[in-house]
Design an enzyme around this catalytic site. Structure first.
Site, short mmCIF file in Angstrom:
data_model
loop_
_atom_site.label_atom_id
_atom_site.label_comp_id
_atom_site.label_asym_id
_atom_site.label_seq_id
_atom_site.Cartn_x
_atom_site.Cartn_y
_atom_site.Cartn_z
N GLY A 152 -43.80 8.86 15.66
CA GLY A 152 -44.65 9.99 15.29
C GLY A 152 -46.12 9.66 15.14
CG HIS A 199 -54.87 5.42 7.50
ND1 HIS A 199 -54.42 6.17 8.56
CD2 HIS A 199 -55.63 4.43 8.05
CE1 HIS A 199 -54.92 5.68 9.69
NE2 HIS A 199 -55.66 4.62 9.42
CB CYS A 238 -67.55 4.70 -14.05
SG CYS A 238 -66.08 5.73 -14.20
N1 APR Z 1 -40.84 13.47 15.13
C1 APR Z 1 -41.57 12.47 15.70
N2 APR Z 1 -42.84 12.62 16.15
C2 APR Z 1 -43.39 13.85 16.01
C3 APR Z 1 -42.70 14.94 15.43
C4 APR Z 1 -41.38 14.71 14.97
N3 APR Z 1 -40.64 15.68 14.41
N4 APR Z 1 -43.53 16.03 15.45
C5 APR Z 1 -44.69 15.62 16.02
N5 APR Z 1 -44.61 14.31 16.36
C6 APR Z 1 -45.64 13.46 17.00
C7 APR Z 1 -46.66 14.19 17.85
O1 APR Z 1 -46.18 14.31 19.19
C8 APR Z 1 -47.86 13.23 17.78
O2 APR Z 1 -47.80 12.26 18.81
O3 APR Z 1 -46.38 12.87 15.96
C9 APR Z 1 -47.68 12.53 16.43
C10 APR Z 1 -48.69 12.97 15.39
O4 APR Z 1 -49.96 12.51 15.81
P1 APR Z 1 -51.19 12.62 14.79
O5 APR Z 1 -51.16 13.96 14.12
O6 APR Z 1 -52.41 12.20 15.54
O7 APR Z 1 -50.84 11.58 13.64
P2 APR Z 1 -51.26 10.05 13.53
O8 APR Z 1 -51.08 9.35 14.83
O9 APR Z 1 -50.54 9.51 12.36
O10 APR Z 1 -52.84 10.14 13.17
C11 APR Z 1 -53.47 8.92 12.84
O11 APR Z 1 -55.44 10.14 12.19
O12 APR Z 1 -56.50 11.87 11.10
C12 APR Z 1 -56.13 10.55 11.01
O13 APR Z 1 -55.84 9.33 9.03
C13 APR Z 1 -55.22 10.29 9.84
O14 APR Z 1 -53.43 8.68 9.65
C14 APR Z 1 -53.97 9.72 10.47
C15 APR Z 1 -54.50 9.16 11.78
ZN ZN Z 2 -66.69 7.79 -13.69
#
Ligand code: APR
Ligand code: ZN
Length: 259
Positions: A200, A132, A143
């Protein structure tokens, strides 16, 4: 006396370590949960950014039409990463460090991340696919000029280029394509992968969420580290480690021992 669940968890970690040890092509696939222990909020779930803001503010068209609505969210997201107003920038946590160590030891071949916080690179990961994009720079939509994205450059309510054009951070907005090369690199790694560790990620945003499914289809063992089940858990995960990233990677690294 170790509880039943602790024993079960210990066995899962041992099985995961064995799968990682035996992998020919190990890949890590990380999401925002990877950086929660570095003080960066996730997008969904507890403390998620989308609990506070409407994701539409990071839709590319909305940004071009109303940049003044998007920038407060961008600034809040970045304040954790870049450090500003006296707050130190976020640092890699144990999980980032273990992945970088496994890569340096030749154990881990590729890290594919959805995160734009730069913490994998800061921990030393090199074979890194930033699916991303990243938040190191901004590009002028008129530009094409590229500028560093730092607290100074984002002081103006709506940062603009000297040519007057709108400056857009170089991470992927909703409705924007994946950076050229990142999609191909991630798919190529997934096709070679015989073991993938998901960390995560809720698995709800495409095309990123298709990458682990590609690895699964080619027969990879899928390990998931997440304190909560995700969209992947019931569907493609072989080994679910219900833990936070830092503790899980420290335990697996200890079980693996020196390479
Ligand atoms: N360790 C591991 N996992 C964790 C922890 C932790 N300490 N804390 C939270 N999580 C988990 C949550 O349970 C959840 O499943 O991390 C996950 C976070 O999910 P999202 O916030 O949806 O993140 P992500 O899957 O990366 O989102 C994908 O969505 O908004 C867009 O571009 C943005 O890259 C992002 C994409
Ligand atoms: Zn410019």
């Amino acid at each position: 006396m170790m509880g039943e669940s602790e024993k079960r968890l210990g066995n899962r970690l041992k099985t995961a370590a064995e799968a990682i040890r035996g992998a020919e092509y190990l890949t890590a696939f990380s999401g925002a949960g990877m950086s929660v222990e570095s003080g960066i909020p996730p997008f969904r779930g507890e403390g998620g950014i989308w609990n506070k803001y409407d994701p539409a503010v990071l839709d590319l068209e909305a940004f071009v039409r109303h940049p003044g609505r998007s920038w407060p969210v961008i600034r809040e997201m970045f304040i954790c990463f870049l450090g500003a107003d006296g707050r130190p920038p976020a640092q890699p946590n144990e999980a980032h460090r273990v992945l970088a160590k496994w890569e340096a030891a030749g154990r881990l071949k590729t890290t594919i991340t959805q995160n734009i916080d730069g913490l994998h690179a800061a921990a030393g990961s090199r074979n890194l696919v930033e699916f991303h994009g990243h938040c190191r720079t901004m590009t002028c939509l008129d530009c094409g000029r590229e500028l560093p994205l730092n607290a100074e450059a984002t002081r103006a309510a709506v940062p603009r280029c000297a040519c007057g054009g709108l400056l857009k951070p170089d991470f992927v907005f909703f409705g924007e394509g994946i950076p050229p090369g990142a999609l191909e690199a991630a798919e190529e790694a997934a096709r070679k992968t015989d073991c993938m560790v998901l960390v995560g990620t809720s698995g709800v945003v495409y095309p990123a969420a298709a990458i682990p499914q590609l690895a699964k289809r080619r027969g990879a063992t899928i390990i998931e580290v997440n304190p909560e089940p995700s969209d992947y858990t019931e569907r493609i995960v072989d080994l679910f480690i219900p833990m936070k990233a830092g503790a899980a990677f420290l335990r697996m690294d200890a079980l693996l021992g020196p390479r």
